[in-house]
Design a protein around this motif. Structure first.
Motif, PDB file in Angstrom:
ATOM      1  N   HIS A   1       0.835  -1.199   0.000  1.00  0.00           N
ATOM      2  CA  HIS A   1       0.000   0.000   0.000  1.00  0.00           C
ATOM      3  C   HIS A   1       0.872   1.252   0.000  1.00  0.00           C
ATOM      4  O   HIS A   1       0.598   2.216  -0.745  1.00  0.00           O
ATOM      5  N   ALA A   2       1.928   1.256   0.808  1.00  0.00           N
ATOM      6  CA  ALA A   2       2.829   2.409   0.833  1.00  0.00           C
ATOM      7  C   ALA A   2       3.479   2.616  -0.530  1.00  0.00           C
ATOM      8  O   ALA A   2       3.608   3.755  -1.009  1.00  0.00           O
ATOM      9  N   LEU A   3       3.886   1.535  -1.172  1.00  0.00           N
ATOM     10  CA  LEU A   3       4.488   1.651  -2.502  1.00  0.00           C
ATOM     11  C   LEU A   3       3.485   2.166  -3.524  1.00  0.00           C
ATOM     12  O   LEU A   3       3.838   2.958  -4.412  1.00  0.00           O
ATOM     13  N   ASP A   4       2.228   1.751  -3.408  1.00  0.00           N
ATOM     14  CA  ASP A   4       1.188   2.264  -4.306  1.00  0.00           C
ATOM     15  C   ASP A   4       1.001   3.772  -4.129  1.00  0.00           C
ATOM     16  O   ASP A   4       0.858   4.520  -5.112  1.00  0.00           O
TER      17      ASP A   4
ATOM     18  N   ASP B   1       2.007   9.239  -6.358  1.00  0.00           N
ATOM     19  CA  ASP B   1       2.521  10.593  -6.143  1.00  0.00           C
ATOM     20  C   ASP B   1       3.718  10.903  -7.030  1.00  0.00           C
ATOM     21  O   ASP B   1       3.822  12.009  -7.576  1.00  0.00           O
ATOM     22  N   GLY B   2       4.631   9.941  -7.154  1.00  0.00           N
ATOM     23  CA  GLY B   2       5.894  10.228  -7.825  1.00  0.00           C
ATOM     24  C   GLY B   2       6.210   9.373  -9.030  1.00  0.00           C
ATOM     25  O   GLY B   2       7.287   9.513  -9.617  1.00  0.00           O
TER      26      GLY B   2
ATOM     27  N   PRO C   1       4.247   6.391   4.303  1.00  0.00           N
ATOM     28  CA  PRO C   1       5.411   6.924   3.594  1.00  0.00           C
ATOM     29  C   PRO C   1       5.439   8.448   3.619  1.00  0.00           C
ATOM     30  O   PRO C   1       4.419   9.106   3.854  1.00  0.00           O
ATOM     31  N   ALA C   2       6.621   8.986   3.381  1.00  0.00           N
ATOM     32  CA  ALA C   2       6.811  10.432   3.341  1.00  0.00           C
ATOM     33  C   ALA C   2       7.556  10.814   2.075  1.00  0.00           C
ATOM     34  O   ALA C   2       8.256   9.985   1.473  1.00  0.00           O
ATOM     35  N   VAL C   3       7.417  12.078   1.689  1.00  0.00           N
ATOM     36  CA  VAL C   3       8.146  12.613   0.545  1.00  0.00           C
ATOM     37  C   VAL C   3       8.852  13.889   0.984  1.00  0.00           C
ATOM     38  O   VAL C   3       8.290  14.696   1.735  1.00  0.00           O
TER      39      VAL C   3
ATOM     40  N   ASP D   1      -4.236   8.227   1.494  1.00  0.00           N
ATOM     41  CA  ASP D   1      -5.152   7.872   0.407  1.00  0.00           C
ATOM     42  C   ASP D   1      -5.791   9.099  -0.217  1.00  0.00           C
ATOM     43  O   ASP D   1      -6.316   9.042  -1.338  1.00  0.00           O
ATOM     44  N   ASN D   2      -5.751  10.211   0.498  1.00  0.00           N
ATOM     45  CA  ASN D   2      -6.336  11.471  -0.013  1.00  0.00           C
ATOM     46  C   ASN D   2      -5.274  12.454  -0.476  1.00  0.00           C
ATOM     47  O   ASN D   2      -5.560  13.638  -0.669  1.00  0.00           O
ATOM     48  N   GLY D   3      -4.045  11.975  -0.649  1.00  0.00           N
ATOM     49  CA  GLY D   3      -2.997  12.839  -1.147  1.00  0.00           C
ATOM     50  C   GLY D   3      -1.993  13.239  -0.079  1.00  0.00           C
ATOM     51  O   GLY D   3      -1.931  12.650   1.010  1.00  0.00           O
ATOM     52  N   ARG D   4      -1.227  14.285  -0.376  1.00  0.00           N
ATOM     53  CA  ARG D   4      -0.164  14.755   0.521  1.00  0.00           C
ATOM     54  C   ARG D   4      -0.752  15.541   1.700  1.00  0.00           C
ATOM     55  O   ARG D   4      -1.721  16.285   1.541  1.00  0.00           O
TER      56      ARG D   4
END
Length: 261
Positions: free
Chosen positions: A17-20, A25-26, A239-241, A252-255
């Motif tokens: 899920h984190a990879l998805d 996003d990227g 996850p973080a960016v 799931d709703n974006g950043r």
């Protein structure tokens, strides 16, 4: 931009899920740093390491740091080492709180560890490992585990670095010893540190991004960010960016911006 994923602890569904979220996003070529603790506690350590190895082999821009649980895992597989001196109060690697039994079970070595009676503070010693086929001595258990765990998994863990550094960030599993140059850091601190690091508020020159100390959610402390949201203890893997020192978590709703508390 660079993405980061904290302590996975055998949670393959959370990892996927984190990879998805990162891919959404990227894109599929996102630069990802994994902060260690791929094994133990969760039920799918083997699948997690497979996913990481396969991703790198397929050309993904993935980089990996070793965690303390990863070292405990390979120490047990290769040497039968039951303890790490930095675990209090002498807990055995196979104790449910550490989670080694679930890790080796993911490779097909299943059973119940039976420990010798001990008092708090004494080392927890494995008497035998009870399986459906009978009891294994500690040496027999290590031999069975060494046969079950692919050499590629051991090599993957053993060859991981203890930190990754960029212009703005230092990625490390547990943290750093404040005031000590990275080249002079004690590996034990990079894998295990809490006291002396978590309470320190001084600027380290670069933002420290770490896991190891489980919180309810990723948290920004100004000089460091802790991304361990407790996936190994019933929590989440978030996850973080990073764009420079600026950080967002992915949902799931974006950043969502992650700013100092």
């Amino acid at each position: 931009m660079i993405y980061a994923i904290g302590d996975i602890h055998g949670q393959i569904e959370m990892l996927d899920h984190a990879l998805d979220l990162i891919t959404q996003d990227g894109g599929p070529d996102a630069d990802i740093v994994f902060l260690g603790d791929y094994t133990d506690r969760g039920l799918n350590s083997c699948a997690v390491i497979d996913r990481l190895i396969d991703g790198k082999a397929s050309g993904k821009n993935w980089r990996f740091i070793k965690g303390n649980h990863d070292r405990m895992f390979t120490n047990f597989v290769t040497m039968g080492k039951q303890h790490d001196p930095l675990i209090a109060p002498g807990l055995n690697y196979l104790n449910p709180r550490i989670g080694g039994t679930n890790a080796i079970a993911s490779y097909g070595v299943t059973g119940e560890p039976i420990f010798a009676a001990h008092t708090r503070g004494e080392l927890e010693i494995l008497l035998h490992f009870q399986t459906d086929q009978g009891a294994l001595t500690p040496d027999q258990l290590q031999q069975e585990t060494a046969k079950a765990v692919p050499a590629a998994h051991v090599d993957f863990v053993n060859n991981l670095p203890l930190w990754i550094e960029t212009d703005d960030l230092i990625f490390v599993h547990a943290g750093i010893r404040p005031g000590v140059a990275m080249a002079d850091q004690d590996p034990e601190d990079l894998l295990w540190i809490r006291e002396g690091f978590l309470e320190d508020t001084t600027d380290h020159g670069k933002l420290i991004v770490h896991g190891h100390t489980a919180l309810d959610a990723p948290t920004h402390f100004g000089n460091r960010i802790d991304l361990d949201a407790g996936a190994g203890r019933g929590g989440a893997l978030i996850p973080a960016v990073f764009d420079g020192r600026e950080c967002h978590i992915l949902t799931d709703n974006g950043r969502v911006p992650l700013t100092p508390a």
